[in-house]
Motif scaffolding. Structure first.
Motif, PDB file in Angstrom:
ATOM      1  N   GLU A 254      84.030  28.087  16.003  1.00 35.54           N
ATOM      2  CA  GLU A 254      84.257  26.508  16.428  1.00 35.54           C
ATOM      3  C   GLU A 254      85.421  26.541  17.194  1.00 35.54           C
ATOM      4  O   GLU A 254      86.967  27.556  16.752  1.00 35.54           O
ATOM      5  N   GLY A 255      85.776  26.008  18.052  1.00 34.29           N
ATOM      6  CA  GLY A 255      86.822  24.838  18.506  1.00 34.29           C
ATOM      7  C   GLY A 255      87.882  24.076  19.123  1.00 34.29           C
ATOM      8  O   GLY A 255      87.344  23.220  18.268  1.00 34.29           O
ATOM      9  N   ASP A 256      88.795  24.724  18.964  1.00 31.35           N
ATOM     10  CA  ASP A 256      89.462  22.923  19.034  1.00 31.35           C
ATOM     11  C   ASP A 256      90.528  23.905  20.054  1.00 31.35           C
ATOM     12  O   ASP A 256      91.628  23.897  19.916  1.00 31.35           O
ATOM     13  N   PRO A 257      90.314  22.606  21.111  1.00 32.47           N
ATOM     14  CA  PRO A 257      89.412  21.943  21.333  1.00 32.47           C
ATOM     15  C   PRO A 257      88.544  22.355  21.981  1.00 32.47           C
ATOM     16  O   PRO A 257      88.175  23.974  22.033  1.00 32.47           O
ATOM     17  N   GLU A 258      87.360  21.409  22.328  1.00 32.51           N
ATOM     18  CA  GLU A 258      86.027  22.810  22.651  1.00 32.51           C
ATOM     19  C   GLU A 258      86.469  23.982  24.115  1.00 32.51           C
ATOM     20  O   GLU A 258      87.783  23.224  25.121  1.00 32.51           O
ATOM     21  N   PHE A 259      85.269  24.539  23.721  1.00 35.87           N
ATOM     22  CA  PHE A 259      86.015  25.592  24.853  1.00 35.87           C
ATOM     23  C   PHE A 259      84.899  26.084  25.837  1.00 35.87           C
ATOM     24  O   PHE A 259      83.291  25.033  25.568  1.00 35.87           O
ATOM     25  N   PHE A 260      84.909  26.862  26.664  1.00 32.72           N
ATOM     26  CA  PHE A 260      83.996  27.399  27.628  1.00 32.72           C
ATOM     27  C   PHE A 260      83.894  28.795  27.031  1.00 32.72           C
ATOM     28  O   PHE A 260      84.181  29.585  25.985  1.00 32.72           O
ATOM     29  N   PHE A 261      82.074  29.206  26.725  1.00 28.64           N
ATOM     30  CA  PHE A 261      82.203  30.419  26.181  1.00 28.64           C
ATOM     31  C   PHE A 261      80.646  31.273  27.122  1.00 28.64           C
ATOM     32  O   PHE A 261      80.325  30.633  27.805  1.00 28.64           O
ATOM     33  N   THR A 262      80.852  32.789  26.890  1.00 30.61           N
ATOM     34  CA  THR A 262      80.352  33.269  27.668  1.00 30.61           C
ATOM     35  C   THR A 262      80.472  34.988  26.419  1.00 30.61           C
ATOM     36  O   THR A 262      81.173  35.162  26.512  1.00 30.61           O
ATOM     37  N   ALA A 263      79.156  34.983  27.127  1.00 30.99           N
ATOM     38  CA  ALA A 263      79.237  36.981  26.510  1.00 30.99           C
ATOM     39  C   ALA A 263      78.207  37.614  27.392  1.00 30.99           C
ATOM     40  O   ALA A 263      76.713  36.724  27.884  1.00 30.99           O
ATOM     41  N   ARG A 264      78.133  38.967  27.302  1.00 29.43           N
ATOM     42  CA  ARG A 264      77.643  39.980  28.707  1.00 29.43           C
ATOM     43  C   ARG A 264      77.461  40.913  27.776  1.00 29.43           C
ATOM     44  O   ARG A 264      78.274  41.776  27.403  1.00 29.43           O
ATOM     45  N   ARG A 265      76.957  42.088  28.387  1.00 32.15           N
ATOM     46  CA  ARG A 265      76.695  43.319  27.672  1.00 32.15           C
ATOM     47  C   ARG A 265      77.372  44.007  28.400  1.00 32.15           C
ATOM     48  O   ARG A 265      77.108  45.076  28.678  1.00 32.15           O
ATOM     49  N   TRP A 266      78.112  43.908  29.549  1.00 34.06           N
ATOM     50  CA  TRP A 266      79.257  44.713  30.310  1.00 34.06           C
ATOM     51  C   TRP A 266      80.507  43.833  29.959  1.00 34.06           C
ATOM     52  O   TRP A 266      80.671  42.551  29.841  1.00 34.06           O
ATOM     53  N   THR A 267      81.219  44.441  30.662  1.00 36.58           N
ATOM     54  CA  THR A 267      82.767  44.017  30.370  1.00 36.58           C
ATOM     55  C   THR A 267      82.694  43.198  32.075  1.00 36.58           C
ATOM     56  O   THR A 267      82.549  43.419  33.027  1.00 36.58           O
ATOM     57  N   THR A 268      84.373  42.918  31.546  1.00 38.01           N
ATOM     58  CA  THR A 268      84.416  41.274  33.414  1.00 38.01           C
ATOM     59  C   THR A 268      84.706  42.862  34.108  1.00 38.01           C
ATOM     60  O   THR A 268      84.358  42.369  35.358  1.00 38.01           O
ATOM     61  N   GLU A 269      85.601  43.572  33.880  1.00 34.63           N
ATOM     62  CA  GLU A 269      85.647  44.642  34.821  1.00 34.63           C
ATOM     63  C   GLU A 269      84.153  45.428  35.408  1.00 34.63           C
ATOM     64  O   GLU A 269      84.588  45.876  36.547  1.00 34.63           O
ATOM     65  N   GLN A 270      83.130  45.859  34.653  1.00 34.92           N
ATOM     66  CA  GLN A 270      81.921  46.121  35.291  1.00 34.92           C
ATOM     67  C   GLN A 270      81.701  44.886  35.838  1.00 34.92           C
ATOM     68  O   GLN A 270      81.005  45.857  37.051  1.00 34.92           O
ATOM     69  N   LEU A 271      81.750  44.292  35.680  1.00 29.53           N
ATOM     70  CA  LEU A 271      80.723  42.896  36.761  1.00 29.53           C
ATOM     71  C   LEU A 271      82.052  42.840  37.626  1.00 29.53           C
ATOM     72  O   LEU A 271      81.012  42.726  38.537  1.00 29.53           O
ATOM     73  N   ASP A 272      82.579  42.784  38.115  1.00 27.32           N
ATOM     74  CA  ASP A 272      83.966  42.655  39.212  1.00 27.32           C
ATOM     75  C   ASP A 272      83.512  43.601  39.862  1.00 27.32           C
ATOM     76  O   ASP A 272      83.625  43.687  41.223  1.00 27.32           O
ATOM     77  N   ALA A 273      83.390  45.064  39.882  1.00 29.51           N
ATOM     78  CA  ALA A 273      82.842  46.482  40.221  1.00 29.51           C
ATOM     79  C   ALA A 273      81.341  46.290  41.103  1.00 29.51           C
ATOM     80  O   ALA A 273      81.195  47.343  41.973  1.00 29.51           O
ATOM     81  N   ALA A 274      80.441  45.552  40.381  1.00 27.18           N
ATOM     82  CA  ALA A 274      79.406  45.554  40.690  1.00 27.18           C
ATOM     83  C   ALA A 274      79.361  44.916  41.902  1.00 27.18           C
ATOM     84  O   ALA A 274      79.342  43.878  42.588  1.00 27.18           O
ATOM     85  N   ALA A 275      78.257  45.741  42.882  1.00 26.49           N
ATOM     86  CA  ALA A 275      78.150  45.538  44.345  1.00 26.49           C
ATOM     87  C   ALA A 275      76.744  44.348  44.287  1.00 26.49           C
ATOM     88  O   ALA A 275      76.778  43.939  45.154  1.00 26.49           O
ATOM     89  N   HIS A 276      75.500  45.090  43.488  1.00 31.13           N
ATOM     90  CA  HIS A 276      74.482  44.729  43.727  1.00 31.13           C
ATOM     91  C   HIS A 276      74.334  44.778  41.848  1.00 31.13           C
ATOM     92  O   HIS A 276      74.909  45.751  40.804  1.00 31.13           O
ATOM     93  N   ARG A 277      73.243  43.502  41.522  1.00 31.11           N
ATOM     94  CA  ARG A 277      72.814  43.450  40.076  1.00 31.11           C
ATOM     95  C   ARG A 277      72.509  44.728  39.295  1.00 31.11           C
ATOM     96  O   ARG A 277      72.364  44.857  38.470  1.00 31.11           O
TER      97      ARG A 277
END
Ligand code: GAL
Length: 955
Positions: free
Chosen positions: A877-900
């Motif tokens: 639960e958030g105080d205040p409301e928050f942005f929620f994100t969930a993924r099966r890879w890290t942000t670093e992996q997402l950042d490094a990817a050039a294609h899906r």
């Protein structure tokens, strides 16, 4: 038959020779036609003159050749490769010369005439689109050559036809002088990419006809006159009209508008043929400095549409065209600019039928000349003017009978010059019933509207106020943004802010998002390929993927946002039991819509019903009383959600399709709170606090109840979006680059203290990048009431932060998670400047479905305004409301990817809970986020309550 290897015509500025004068495109009611689409024999050569023309001879044995589908592009059928450049010519600029390496496709098709093909009369062979230059032979006779890729060309061939074994030979060159006029930002895709048709022309059939159908909004009458080069009669049964060609008639009619596209079916009958007519009565004019149709100013809620299919390129089938129009209509889009060439003509039939305002743009762009300060620009060189006039005429003559086409556009990004003026003069002389557009004409010498691309909000507002200066003529003209809201990757942000400005000033008549669809090419290696994926020497990467639709035509969040921003009904309120409803259509009243209300408590609907709303006229507003909240409603955070639905089936969407909606908060949310009754207890290697355990040395969270948590810490990095990175030519600061320079993607976390207090565990850290003195003092304070765990994060920036933060929140890993439930904004992703479409409610999804599959992977998938979420057995639960994100890879992996295809799921699910996100903006081609959407680096405090989720179903 002469053997000839001369290919002089390829590099000649002439538009071609041998073709018939241009005329309208239509399907005759009775004259026969034969489609020559299908499988053709194909041979590819490296140069224009590698092979002689003996293949055009009757009896030539092409049995050993490959086969390609027509319509199609050979580079998408295994022969050679596509090339993507934005504006650079992929060959040396030396007009009109082209390289010796000039992929040349010989196409061969042998056909018989159908048995019922009439023996008398003539025949024409029509090519609806060939890129970029073709020479044509029929039965060994050279019938001509042409350029103008997205324009029709017809040849008289009746005298050459045989009953059987007609040999049609077409030599197509990828590069020609015409390529200099076709430097649009898109893939270079040679081939016969539109239909090839043989049309019987009975004696006494019309060649050219022009339907003039105007509407007088004062009297409610339409005036029809059909000019035809062959005399005949025009009948319109629905109007009781039966007149001679050339003769005007005035009758009461329903006008044609994009909102209500009334078409009257008629027939033009000449001695030889019956031509079906679909007549829409409407009058387009510039009056009081505004673009008016039927006496009223229109507000364009438009898109720029390139023709695109991920497997077939610009060879579009009718189904795909229809899907485009239906998707546009269902997303409240009312206008389309056919960037940057006339589309397949059937697309305009669909616009007439279903209702879209069209800016029909000529096949002309010479953008690459900008690299040499526009020196030698063909549009300012008289030698090229015949080619320009030919293009203008082919567009106008083909498309002039479409009521949807209300504006002609001379082309795109071709600089300025005499050739453009000549085109404008010719078009005005031929058709005075439409207005003229060309964005490059900043002084509006030749045009009827001031048009710009990517102007920022402040400038558009100045233009609205008439403070932009410019020539006297320009100051008198209306304004449109022919391109804005660059939809590359995640974005665009800031659309609602543009819309508010458009709606505030009459002079601003709206705009057209760049662009409709990502031009990704389906590719086994990458999912979707973009520039550079075919080894191009010069390319512009994923700049070709900048649409509101993904390549497979799935709507992106940008399209969902646009639909909400441009909805034709405003539903607003402040929770006092009354709504203000405004009709934002230009022509229609609200009688086609039915309104419903529903009442939610904590996101659960506890009551619903119909709402009576008067059939307001365009521009009108009314106060509408809401019912009493349902008596059974429990206590909690409450919302009214009111929707405007189609009251009946329409040709573009079924009854109950949601056209517009509004949500009004009734009562505020109760923030979660946890009484700090427990204290931390130090064990051997662990500290325990309520349901949680922590590493005793580092203070890192290990478990919450039975849920393992790893790597929980402050996170400021996001895989930069195309809009964060910005276009190379942007002069404004590009935060994506600065963030990376400052090392926000490689923050170090220094542990300063782990403090066990009576009622709290406090972990003090400093989060900072190597090489710089800036940092974020970050304190995690953990408390518990024995059941639930509260984390309060306090962040204090140290040093001179000159950049906003990409995001601010925490992230952690869960060892297993799949299903996700939340109460907050949804169902799709939302960011600070693209959140209008986010509806507060109870939503569920899976980790995989939370991902938005941008063609080049980047930050995506955040759900906004989340009150609570359940994932992997954890409730947050958030105080205040928050942005929620969930993924099966890290942000670093997402950042490094050039294609899906670079992303493969790991064993953990990474969750981000963000107190803030930086806005998206549109800097991949336009302005960055407005200042109010910057995530300033300033002191912040936010908190989350963690506990085991009640049901294990979210594990
Ligand atoms: C404009 C141009 C479009 C496209 C867009 C960027 O300058 O007219 O064709 O290149 O920028 O995506």
């Amino acid at each position: 038959m002469t053997f000839r290897t001369a290919t002089e015509y390829v590099e000649n500025v002439s538009p071609g020779s041998g073709a018939l004068p241009p005329r309208p495109w239509y399907a005759s009611s009775d004259a026969k036609s034969l489609s020559l689409n299908g499988s053709w024999r194909f041979r590819l050569s490296d140069t224009a003159d590698a092979e002689d023309d003996s293949f055009a001879e009757e009896g030539y044995d092409a049995g050993g050749w490959a086969e390609v589908s027509v319509p199609g592009h050979w580079v998408l059928q295994g022969h050679g490769s596509p090339i993507y450049t934005n504006h650079l010519y992929p060959f040396p600029v030396d007009p009109p010369r082209v390289p010796t390496e000039n992929p040349t496709g010989d196409h061969l098709r042998v056909f018989d005439l159908p048995e019922d093909w009439p023996a008398d009369g003539g025949a024409v062979l029509r090519f609806d689109g060939v890129e970029s230059c073709a020479r044509v032979w029929l039965n060994g006779t050279d019938i001509g050559e042409f350029k103008g890729s997205r324009l029709p060309h017809e040849f008289a061939v009746g005298h050459l036809l045989k009953t059987v074994d007609n040999v049609l030979a077409v030599r197509v060159h990828q590069w020609s002088a015409g390529s200099y006029l076709e430097d649009q930002d898109q893939w270079w895709l040679p081939g016969i990419f539109r239909d090839v048709t043989l049309l019987h022309r009975p004696a006494g059939s019309t060649l050219d006809f022009f339907v003039h159908a105007s509407y007088d909004h004062v009297t409610g009458t339409g005036t029809l006159r059909v000019d035809s080069d062959v005399d005949g009669r025009v009948t319109v049964p629905g109007l009781g009209v039966d007149i001679a060609t050339g003769e005007p008639v005035t009758v009461p009619v329903e006008p044609w508008t994009a909102e209500r596209p009334t078409l009257y079916d008629g027939v033009l009958a000449t001695e030889g043929e019956r031509v079906p007519l679909h007549i829409g009565f409407r009058t387009v004019e510039l009056s009081d400095g505004l673009i008016k149709v039927n006496g009223r100013a229109v507000l364009f809620k438009g898109v720029n549409r390139h023709e695109w299919h991920p497997e077939r390129g610009r060879a579009l089938d009718l189904e795909t065209m229809r899907e485009d129009v239906l998707l546009m209509k269902r997303h409240n889009i009312n206008a389309v600019r056919t960037s940057h060439y006339p589309p397949h003509p059937a697309f305009l039939d669909l616009c007439d039928e279903l209702g879209l305002w069209v800016i029909d743009e000529c096949d002309l762009e010479t953008h690459g000349f900008t690299e040499q300060a526009w020196r030698d620009n063909p549009v300012d060189d008289d030698r090229w003017t015949p080619a320009l006039l030919d293009r203008a005429a082919r567009m106008v003559e083909r498309d002039k009978n479409h009521p949807s086409v209300i504006i002609w556009s001379l082309g795109n990004e071709a600089g300025t010059g005499r050739g453009l003026t000549a085109m404008a003069e010719w078009i005005r002389g031929r058709d005075s019933s439409r207005l003229l557009h060309y964005e490059g004409d900043l002084g509006c010498r030749d045009t009827d509207m001031y048009s710009r691309m990517y102007a920022d909000h402040a400038e558009v507002e100045r233009i609205g106020r008439g403070l932009d200066g410019g020539t006297h003529k320009r100051r008198e003209l209306p304004f449109i943004l022919c391109e804005y809201g660059h939809a590359m990757g995640n974005g665009p942000g800031g659309l609602v802010d543009y819309q508010r400005i458009f709606e505030s000033y009459d002079r601003l008549q709206g705009g057209f998002i760049w662009e409709w669809i990502d031009h990704g090419i389906q590719d086994e290696r990458y999912g979707y390929a973009y520039g550079g994926d075919f080894g191009e020497e010069l390319h512009d990467g994923n700049f070709v993927c900048d649409g509101l639709l993904f390549p497979d035509r799935q709507p992106s969040p940008g399209l969902v946002e646009y639909k909400k921003v441009i909805e034709p009904v405003a539903i607003e309120g402040d929770g006092d039991g009354t709504l203000r409803i405004t009709n934002k259509y230009d022509f229609a009243d609200l009688s086609a819509l039915a309104f419903t209300w529903s009442y939610q408590v904590d996101g659960e609907t506890v009551g619903s019903g119909d709402l009576t709303v008067p059939a307001l006229a365009p521009g009108e507003s009314a106060e509408v009383k809401l019912p009493e909240p349902p008596a059974t409603a429990p206590a909690g955070e409450a919302h009214w959600t009111v929707r405007a639905l189609l009251a009946a089936d329409t040709p573009w969407a079924p009854r109950d399709h949601v056209v517009a909606w509004g949500q009004v908060a009734v009562s505020a949310r109760q923030a979660p709170s946890v009484a700090a009754t427990d204290g931390p207890v130090l064990g051997d290697a662990l500290i325990t606090l309520g349901p949680a355990s922590f590493d005793a040395r580092t203070g890192a969270l290990r478990t919450v109840g039975g849920v393992d948590v790893t790597g929980l810490r402050l996170d400021v990095w996001r895989a930069t979006t195309d809009n964060d990175d910005g276009a190379a030519w942007q002069t404004d600061v590009r935060y994506g680059l600065l963030w990376r320079k400052l090392g926000l993607h490689r923050m170090r976390h220094r542990l300063d203290a782990v403090e066990l207090g009576d009622d709290a565990l406090t972990v003090r850290t400093r989060v900072a990048p190597a090489a710089w003195e800036i940092g974020l003092s970050t304190v995690y304070r953990w408390t518990s009431d024995g059941n639930r765990l509260q984390l309060t994060v306090s962040v204090t920036p140290d040093g001179d932060w000159t950049v906003p933060l990409p995001r601010l929140g925490i992230r952690f890993g869960l060892s297993a998670a799949d299903r996700v439930r939340w109460f907050g904004g949804g169902p799709g992703e939302a960011y600070p400047d693209s959140r209008m479409a986010s509806t507060v409610g109870r939503w569920q999804s899976t980790v995989d479905d939370l991902q938005t599959p941008y063609v080049r992977p980047q930050e995506n998938g955040a759900r906004a305004d989340v009150r609570w979420a359940e994932i992997g057995g954890l409730r947050i639960e958030g105080d205040p409301e928050f942005f929620f994100t969930a993924r099966r890879w890290t942000t670093e992996q997402l950042d490094a990817a050039a294609h899906r295809t670079d992303l493969s799921p790991g064993s953990a699910v990474w969750v981000n809970l963000d107190h803030g996100q930086h806005g998206l903006g549109s800097q991949s081609c336009g302005p960055g986020p407005l200042p109010q959407y910057h995530l300033a680096a300033e002191p912040a405090e936010f908190s989350f309550v963690l506990s085991e989720a009640p049901a294990s179903e979210t594990r």
